[in-house]
Design a protein around this motif. Structure first.
Motif, PDB file in Angstrom:
ATOM      1  N   ILE A  26      40.948  44.216  35.135  1.00 44.20           N
ATOM      2  CA  ILE A  26      41.688  44.271  33.862  1.00 44.20           C
ATOM      3  C   ILE A  26      43.175  44.859  33.975  1.00 44.20           C
ATOM      4  O   ILE A  26      43.429  45.771  34.819  1.00 44.20           O
ATOM      5  CB  ILE A  26      41.007  45.279  32.666  1.00 44.20           C
ATOM      6  N   LEU A  27      43.982  44.095  33.484  1.00 45.42           N
ATOM      7  CA  LEU A  27      45.631  44.239  33.590  1.00 45.42           C
ATOM      8  C   LEU A  27      45.892  45.026  32.349  1.00 45.42           C
ATOM      9  O   LEU A  27      45.396  44.845  31.296  1.00 45.42           O
ATOM     10  CB  LEU A  27      46.336  43.338  33.845  1.00 45.42           C
ATOM     11  N   VAL A  28      46.600  45.978  32.742  1.00 44.44           N
ATOM     12  CA  VAL A  28      47.277  46.913  31.492  1.00 44.44           C
ATOM     13  C   VAL A  28      48.927  46.594  31.487  1.00 44.44           C
ATOM     14  O   VAL A  28      49.507  46.963  32.213  1.00 44.44           O
ATOM     15  CB  VAL A  28      47.163  48.108  31.234  1.00 44.44           C
ATOM     16  N   ALA A  29      49.654  45.642  30.599  1.00 42.86           N
ATOM     17  CA  ALA A  29      51.016  45.195  30.831  1.00 42.86           C
ATOM     18  C   ALA A  29      51.683  45.651  29.405  1.00 42.86           C
ATOM     19  O   ALA A  29      51.120  46.395  28.366  1.00 42.86           O
ATOM     20  CB  ALA A  29      50.907  43.811  30.972  1.00 42.86           C
ATOM     21  N   GLY A  30      52.972  44.978  29.640  1.00 45.36           N
ATOM     22  CA  GLY A  30      53.723  45.638  28.473  1.00 45.36           C
ATOM     23  C   GLY A  30      55.111  45.886  28.798  1.00 45.36           C
ATOM     24  O   GLY A  30      55.557  45.817  29.976  1.00 45.36           O
ATOM     25  N   LEU A  91      35.306  48.898  34.877  1.00 40.59           N
ATOM     26  CA  LEU A  91      36.644  48.205  34.908  1.00 40.59           C
ATOM     27  C   LEU A  91      37.571  48.825  35.974  1.00 40.59           C
ATOM     28  O   LEU A  91      37.751  50.163  36.110  1.00 40.59           O
ATOM     29  CB  LEU A  91      36.796  48.300  33.527  1.00 40.59           C
ATOM     30  N   TYR A  92      38.217  47.990  36.777  1.00 45.20           N
ATOM     31  CA  TYR A  92      39.169  48.147  37.565  1.00 45.20           C
ATOM     32  C   TYR A  92      40.131  47.982  36.863  1.00 45.20           C
ATOM     33  O   TYR A  92      40.525  47.097  36.300  1.00 45.20           O
ATOM     34  CB  TYR A  92      39.064  47.736  38.942  1.00 45.20           C
ATOM     35  N   LEU A  93      41.255  48.867  36.667  1.00 49.82           N
ATOM     36  CA  LEU A  93      42.411  48.820  35.724  1.00 49.82           C
ATOM     37  C   LEU A  93      43.700  48.756  36.575  1.00 49.82           C
ATOM     38  O   LEU A  93      44.054  49.746  37.477  1.00 49.82           O
ATOM     39  CB  LEU A  93      42.538  50.018  34.657  1.00 49.82           C
ATOM     40  N   PHE A  94      44.445  47.803  36.415  1.00 53.57           N
ATOM     41  CA  PHE A  94      45.810  47.732  37.041  1.00 53.57           C
ATOM     42  C   PHE A  94      47.056  47.760  35.982  1.00 53.57           C
ATOM     43  O   PHE A  94      46.997  46.668  35.037  1.00 53.57           O
ATOM     44  CB  PHE A  94      45.792  46.290  37.858  1.00 53.57           C
ATOM     45  N   GLY A  95      47.588  48.808  36.089  1.00 55.75           N
ATOM     46  CA  GLY A  95      48.884  48.653  35.234  1.00 55.75           C
ATOM     47  C   GLY A  95      50.004  48.208  35.842  1.00 55.75           C
ATOM     48  O   GLY A  95      50.457  48.521  36.958  1.00 55.75           O
ATOM     49  N   THR A  96      50.663  46.962  35.282  1.00 57.91           N
ATOM     50  CA  THR A  96      51.867  46.292  35.680  1.00 57.91           C
ATOM     51  C   THR A  96      53.304  46.896  35.483  1.00 57.91           C
ATOM     52  O   THR A  96      53.293  47.806  34.509  1.00 57.91           O
ATOM     53  CB  THR A  96      51.841  44.986  35.304  1.00 57.91           C
ATOM     54  N   PRO A  97      54.039  46.849  36.586  1.00 59.28           N
ATOM     55  CA  PRO A  97      55.348  47.339  36.199  1.00 59.28           C
ATOM     56  C   PRO A  97      56.276  46.598  35.255  1.00 59.28           C
ATOM     57  O   PRO A  97      55.921  45.420  34.800  1.00 59.28           O
ATOM     58  CB  PRO A  97      55.999  46.910  37.448  1.00 59.28           C
ATOM     59  N   PHE A 104      57.785  40.093  39.643  1.00 55.93           N
ATOM     60  CA  PHE A 104      57.264  38.951  40.787  1.00 55.93           C
ATOM     61  C   PHE A 104      55.891  39.428  41.183  1.00 55.93           C
ATOM     62  O   PHE A 104      55.123  38.622  41.875  1.00 55.93           O
ATOM     63  CB  PHE A 104      58.221  38.677  41.861  1.00 55.93           C
ATOM     64  N   LEU A 105      55.522  40.840  40.841  1.00 55.90           N
ATOM     65  CA  LEU A 105      54.242  41.229  41.466  1.00 55.90           C
ATOM     66  C   LEU A 105      52.921  40.726  40.288  1.00 55.90           C
ATOM     67  O   LEU A 105      52.024  40.906  40.633  1.00 55.90           O
ATOM     68  CB  LEU A 105      54.319  42.885  41.186  1.00 55.90           C
ATOM     69  N   TRP A 106      53.431  40.537  39.063  1.00 60.84           N
ATOM     70  CA  TRP A 106      52.360  40.155  38.092  1.00 60.84           C
ATOM     71  C   TRP A 106      51.439  39.010  38.748  1.00 60.84           C
ATOM     72  O   TRP A 106      50.325  39.209  38.431  1.00 60.84           O
ATOM     73  CB  TRP A 106      53.039  39.614  36.846  1.00 60.84           C
ATOM     74  N   ASP A 107      52.150  37.947  39.336  1.00 56.92           N
ATOM     75  CA  ASP A 107      51.126  36.900  39.937  1.00 56.92           C
ATOM     76  C   ASP A 107      50.003  37.447  40.777  1.00 56.92           C
ATOM     77  O   ASP A 107      49.082  36.824  40.745  1.00 56.92           O
ATOM     78  CB  ASP A 107      52.104  35.720  40.834  1.00 56.92           C
ATOM     79  N   GLU A 108      50.452  38.381  41.690  1.00 57.13           N
ATOM     80  CA  GLU A 108      49.394  38.801  42.752  1.00 57.13           C
ATOM     81  C   GLU A 108      48.504  39.784  41.947  1.00 57.13           C
ATOM     82  O   GLU A 108      47.325  39.616  42.146  1.00 57.13           O
ATOM     83  CB  GLU A 108      50.126  39.864  43.604  1.00 57.13           C
ATOM     84  N   LEU A 109      49.084  40.515  41.058  1.00 63.30           N
ATOM     85  CA  LEU A 109      48.052  41.563  40.326  1.00 63.30           C
ATOM     86  C   LEU A 109      47.121  40.534  39.348  1.00 63.30           C
ATOM     87  O   LEU A 109      45.853  41.229  39.280  1.00 63.30           O
ATOM     88  CB  LEU A 109      48.881  42.653  39.254  1.00 63.30           C
ATOM     89  N   SER A 110      47.573  39.584  38.699  1.00 63.41           N
ATOM     90  CA  SER A 110      46.762  38.874  37.829  1.00 63.41           C
ATOM     91  C   SER A 110      45.571  37.941  38.545  1.00 63.41           C
ATOM     92  O   SER A 110      44.560  37.489  37.473  1.00 63.41           O
ATOM     93  CB  SER A 110      47.425  38.027  36.824  1.00 63.41           C
ATOM     94  N   GLN A 111      45.606  37.740  39.595  1.00 58.78           N
ATOM     95  CA  GLN A 111      44.669  36.910  40.398  1.00 58.78           C
ATOM     96  C   GLN A 111      43.228  37.551  40.514  1.00 58.78           C
ATOM     97  O   GLN A 111      43.039  38.709  40.564  1.00 58.78           O
ATOM     98  CB  GLN A 111      44.833  36.901  41.747  1.00 58.78           C
ATOM     99  N   GLY A 112      42.290  36.823  39.570  1.00 63.21           N
ATOM    100  CA  GLY A 112      40.943  37.432  39.344  1.00 63.21           C
ATOM    101  C   GLY A 112      40.759  38.333  38.262  1.00 63.21           C
ATOM    102  O   GLY A 112      39.645  39.041  38.048  1.00 63.21           O
TER     103      GLY A 112
END
Length: 207
Positions: A26-30, A91-97, A104-112
Motif C-alpha cells: 500500500i502507498l501513502v501519498a499526498g 499490509l506493507y506501507l510505503f510513504g512517498t516523498p 521520480f521515485l513514485w514509479d518505482e514505489l508504485s510497482q505491485g
C-alpha cells in the motif's frame, strides 16, 4: 534439500486447509507536510523505517512550506511500515516523498501496489491534486483520507470529493493521522475498495 518432516508439515497444512499469509503493498501519498510519515509511524506494528532529512535553506527555495512553517524535516526517499489487519493479512506501507523533486521515485514505489491512500489537508487541498492524477491515470485504486488538523475548517466527504473532481465511487474518509485506530480504519476501507475494483476489472476482462 527438503526434509521428510518439512514435506509432511507442508502436506498436513494443505490438508488442514490453512491459508498462506498474504502481504499487500500500500502507498501513502499526498502533498508536502500532510502527515504521511505520521500515519505510517502511527499504524506500523514495527519500528518504521524513515528517510527524513532536515530542511535546508536550499530546499526551502524549492519546497512550498506555506501552511507548514513549523516543519523541520522532509522525507527524501520513502517511509516503510507494516501492520497486520487480521490473521493471515498484512499490509506493507510505503510513504512517498511529497516534494516535486522526488516524484521520480513514485514509479518505482508504485510497482505491485494494491492501492494507495492519498492524504489531504483542507488548508492546502490543491497539494494532493498531483497524487490524485497520478493514481487515476495509472488505474491504481485509492482513497482520499482527509487529515483533520486542529484549527482547519471542517468539510464533509462530499465537499472534498467535488473539490477534487474525483471519479464517482472513489471513497473519501476523515481521519487523524496521529491515531492508530483511525489510520487502520482508512487502510481497511482502502483494501475493501481496491478488492472490489480488482474483482470488477477481472470480470470485465473475462467478459
Amino acid at each position: 534439500m527438503v526434509s521428510e518432516h518439512s514435506e509432511h508439515s507442508e502436506h498436513s497444512d494443505a490438508e488442514d486447509g490453512e491459508t498462506t499469509a498474504l502481504a499487500l503493498k500500500i502507498l501513502v501519498a499526498g502533498g508536502f507536510g500532510v502527515g504521511k510519515t505520521t500515519m505510517v509511524g502511527a499504524v506500523s506494528e514495527i519500528r518504521p523505517l524513515r528517510t527524513e532529512e532536515l530542511l535546508s535553506e536550499a530546499g526551502q527555495l524549492v519546497d512550498d512550506t506555506d501552511g507548514v512553517d513549523q516543519k523541520v524535516t522532509t522525507t527524501v526517499a520513502m517511509d516503510f511500515g507494516r501492520i497486520t489487519i487480521r490473521s493471515g493479512l498484512s499490509l506493507y506501507l510505503f510513504g512517498t516523498p511529497g516534494q516535486d523533486r522526488f516524484w521520480f521515485l513514485w514509479d518505482e514505489l508504485s510497482q505491485g501496489a494494491l492501492g494507495a491512500v492519498v492524504l489531504a489537508d483542507t488548508r492546502r487541498l490543491e497539494d494532493c491534486f498531483p497524487a490524485v492524477d497520478y493514481f487515476e491515470h495509472r488505474h491504481i485504486p485509492f482513497v482520499v483520507a482527509v487529515n483533520c488538523f486542529t484549527g482547519a475548517r471542517s468539510y464533509g466527504a462530499r465537499d472534498v470529493s467535488r473539490a477534487l473532481d474525483l471519479d464517482q465511487g472513489t471513497p473519501v474518509v476523515l481521519c487523524d493521522a496521529r491515531d492508530r485506530d483511525s489510520g487502520k480504519e482508512v487502510l481497511i476501507r482502502l483494501v475493501e475498495y481496491a478488492g472490489r475494483m480488482h474483482t470488477a476489472r477481472m470480470l470485465d476482462s473475462v467478459g
